[in-house]
Design an enzyme around this catalytic site. Structure first.
Site, PDB file in Angstrom:
ATOM      1  N   LYS A   1      -8.154  25.161  43.995  1.00  0.00           N
ATOM      2  CA  LYS A   1      -9.358  25.660  43.473  1.00  0.00           C
ATOM      3  C   LYS A   1      -9.377  26.200  42.112  1.00  0.00           C
ATOM      4  O   LYS A   1     -10.615  26.355  41.595  1.00  0.00           O
ATOM      5  CB  LYS A   1      -9.431  26.855  44.434  1.00  0.00           C
ATOM      6  CG  LYS A   1      -9.727  26.121  46.042  1.00  0.00           C
ATOM      7  CD  LYS A   1     -10.400  27.150  46.847  1.00  0.00           C
ATOM      8  CE  LYS A   1     -10.715  26.699  48.254  1.00  0.00           C
ATOM      9  NZ  LYS A   1      -9.507  26.379  49.150  1.00  0.00           N
TER      10      LYS A   1
HETATM   11  C1  LIG Z   1      -9.579  25.302  49.969  1.00  0.00           C
HETATM   12  C2  LIG Z   1      -8.518  24.458  50.466  1.00  0.00           C
HETATM   13  C3  LIG Z   1      -8.439  23.152  51.370  1.00  0.00           C
HETATM   14  C4  LIG Z   1      -9.989  22.665  51.499  1.00  0.00           C
HETATM   15  O1  LIG Z   1     -10.619  22.036  50.717  1.00  0.00           O
HETATM   16  P1  LIG Z   1     -12.249  22.008  50.896  1.00  0.00           P
HETATM   17  O2  LIG Z   1     -12.752  21.741  49.738  1.00  0.00           O
HETATM   18  O3  LIG Z   1     -12.623  23.179  51.559  1.00  0.00           O
HETATM   19  O4  LIG Z   1     -12.295  20.804  51.918  1.00  0.00           O
HETATM   20  C5  LIG Z   1      -7.278  22.544  51.538  1.00  0.00           C
HETATM   21  N1  LIG Z   1      -6.084  23.093  51.001  1.00  0.00           N
HETATM   22  C6  LIG Z   1      -6.051  24.213  50.134  1.00  0.00           C
HETATM   23  C7  LIG Z   1      -4.647  24.754  50.135  1.00  0.00           C
HETATM   24  C8  LIG Z   1      -7.059  24.978  49.957  1.00  0.00           C
HETATM   25  O5  LIG Z   1      -7.046  26.081  49.303  1.00  0.00           O
END
Ligand SMILES: *Cc1c(COP(=O)(O)O)cnc(C)c1O
Length: 476
Positions: free
Chosen positions: A120
């Site tokens: 993210k």
């Molecule tokens: C947010 C997150 C996901 C999921 O991603 P999306 O974009 O919501 O599908 C998967 N793995 C980790 C470690 C995350 O922080």
């Protein structure tokens, strides 16, 4: 380049106009009127580019209302090796998202080398710098209000900390995040960051955010903004690393590559879909879920049946514990040939607690044209995948990445390169890693002692008026 709503009842807007908001006024999500196209010649030119130049080549086609020189400067400031410093020893931090070969035609794309050890950061760091630019230009400020169960909140705070025109109010469930995640957020001492620990669960936090956002008057007078997963700025930042991954494992544009994506809100894989629509030669987009398999059910049966938060499983890949996938509407809009009346009809059912079935309407058969396939994982498979990956390749992966790799191995065509997106570093989920491997995962030295730093947060009851009063006081 104008952006339109999937529900077809909001005016088309420019990138800067949709950047700070969340949903379109008609309840839909924004998408480009048409996807910009990258040709064979474009891809060839991109082969020699570093991450920053690649990001500019892609983002400049999606953002046309920020002057080129300014956009370039924002990108250059965002994607620096010293921000993505947690690369593995044998990787080059300059790559920002380095590729790691496990075996022939099987790779990890390391997306989690940023400050909060999850993918993210890649999008949120860009958003922080874009917000600051747009707000400074207009002389405005914004108060970001969000709810987090861990990864989103920390990524947002590390991206926005110290920015003059931005405050962050982040609600998290009191004593429910991992010790590492809590320490990561609560140890920030910047005076524009407000951590609010709500006595309740994640859904209570989200309900408080929704209640405040639904109060249009409060929202306007307090300049409430959002950075949640549906933000289009986050999606386009994520498009870049699909190109980066593709170019890293191919040497000509005739080759196709598949990507496996640990999925929750469908944000990450929606960026893969966008990259594919822009001409990137992607074979399969493998959607990997955990026990919360609402997306796997859709891709197998055509039925989209959000579960409701009471039926959400709490798993050892907690960042994928979702009961409905908030970006999914973007893909369905394309799948139904951008028929916004159809999208309104489908989401009218979803928004009223129901489900829909695209097998019956004949749309499921078209899913294959978009490359989507899916599978799900569970706790035992996740643990086993972590152990196997350690034993076979000497690589330690986190629980979310393990779900992606597990499903990738189930579904892959060994003649096509498969790139598994690494969405977090194992250090972030120590307890589960200890369970899998019997020992602590490696932790970047800079983060030793993180849990012992002084913490700054306020505890609050589940109380809408209390959060409004808190924001009012802190921004006076
Ligand atoms: C947010 C997150 C996901 C999921 O991603 P999306 O974009 O919501 O599908 C998967 N793995 C980790 C470690 C995350 O922080």
């Amino acid at each position: 380049m104008k952006y339109i709503s999937t529900r077809g009842r909001s005016p088309a807007l420019t990138f800067s106009e949709i950047l700070l908001g969340g949903l379109a006024p008609d309840g839909g999500l924004y998408l480009p009127e048409t996807y910009p196209q990258f040709t064979d010649a474009d891809l060839t030119t991109m082969r020699g580019m570093n991450y920053r130049d690649l990001a500019f080549a892609i983002l400049s086609r999606l953002v046309d209302d920020i002057p080129s020189a300014d956009l370039k400067a924002i990108i250059d400031k965002t994607y620096r090796a010293d921000v993505y410093s947690f690369a593995r020893e044998d990787q080059n931090a300059e790559d920002i998202t380095p590729i790691l070969k496990l075996e022939d035609n099987l790779y990890l794309l390391s997306l989690s080398n940023g400050p909060t050890l999850a993918f993210k950061d890649i999008a949120m760091q860009l958003l922080g710098n874009l917000f600051e630019y747009v707000l400074t230009k207009s002389g405005q400020t914004t108060n970001i209000l969000g709810a987090t169960s861990g990864d989103t909140g920390s990524a947002a705070e590390y991206a926005m900390r110290g920015k003059k025109s931005i405050n962050v109010f982040m609600l998290s469930p009191h004593k429910k995040m991992s010790r590492f995640q809590t320490a990561q957020m609560f140890s920030l001492q910047d005076n524009n960051i407000f951590n609010i620990a709500v006595k309740g669960v994640f859904d209570d936090c989200q309900d408080m955010v929704k209640a405040v956002s639904n109060d249009a008057a409060f929202k306007a007078t307090h300049y409430i903004g959002a950075v949640n997963s549906i933000n289009w700025g986050r999606i386009i930042a994520q498009v870049v690393y699909y190109f980066k991954g593709y170019l890293a494992v191919t040497n000509n544009n005739q080759q196709k590559v598949s990507f496996a994506v640990p999925s929750g809100n469908f944000g990450n894989v929606c960026a893969g879909h966008t990259a594919r629509m822009m001409g990137l030669p992607i074979d399969k987009l493998v959607v990997a879920t955990n026990e919360n398999d609402v997306l796997d059910e859709f891709f197998k049966t055509g039925i989209y049946r959000p579960r409701g938060s009471a039926n959400t499983h709490h798993t050892s890949s907690p960042s994928m514990d979702i009961s409905k996938a908030s970006n999914f509407e973007r893909f369905v809009f394309d799948l139904v040939s951008r028929d916004s009346a159809k999208v309104r009809e489908l989401w009218n059912k979803v928004d009223n607690g129901g489900s829909f079935d695209l097998q019956a309407t004949g749309h499921l058969a078209k899913v294959a044209d978009y490359g989507f396939v899916s599978g799900s994982s569970n706790h035992a498979a996740r643990m086993q995948t972590i152990r196997n990956t350690q034993a076979k390749y000497g690589v330690t992966i986190d629980t979310h990445t393990a779900d992606g790799l597990k499903v990738a191995l189930d579904l892959r065509d060994s003649a096509v390169p498969m790139v598994v997106l690494e969405t977090a570093l194992p250090a972030k989920f120590e307890d589960a890693l200890v369970e899998a491997l019997g020992s602590l995962p490696p932790r970047p030295a800079e983060l030793n002692g993180l849990e012992d730093l002084p913490q700054r947060f306020d505890v609050m009851d589940f109380d809408i008026d209390a959060i409004k009063q808190y924001i009012t006081e802190k921004t006076r």
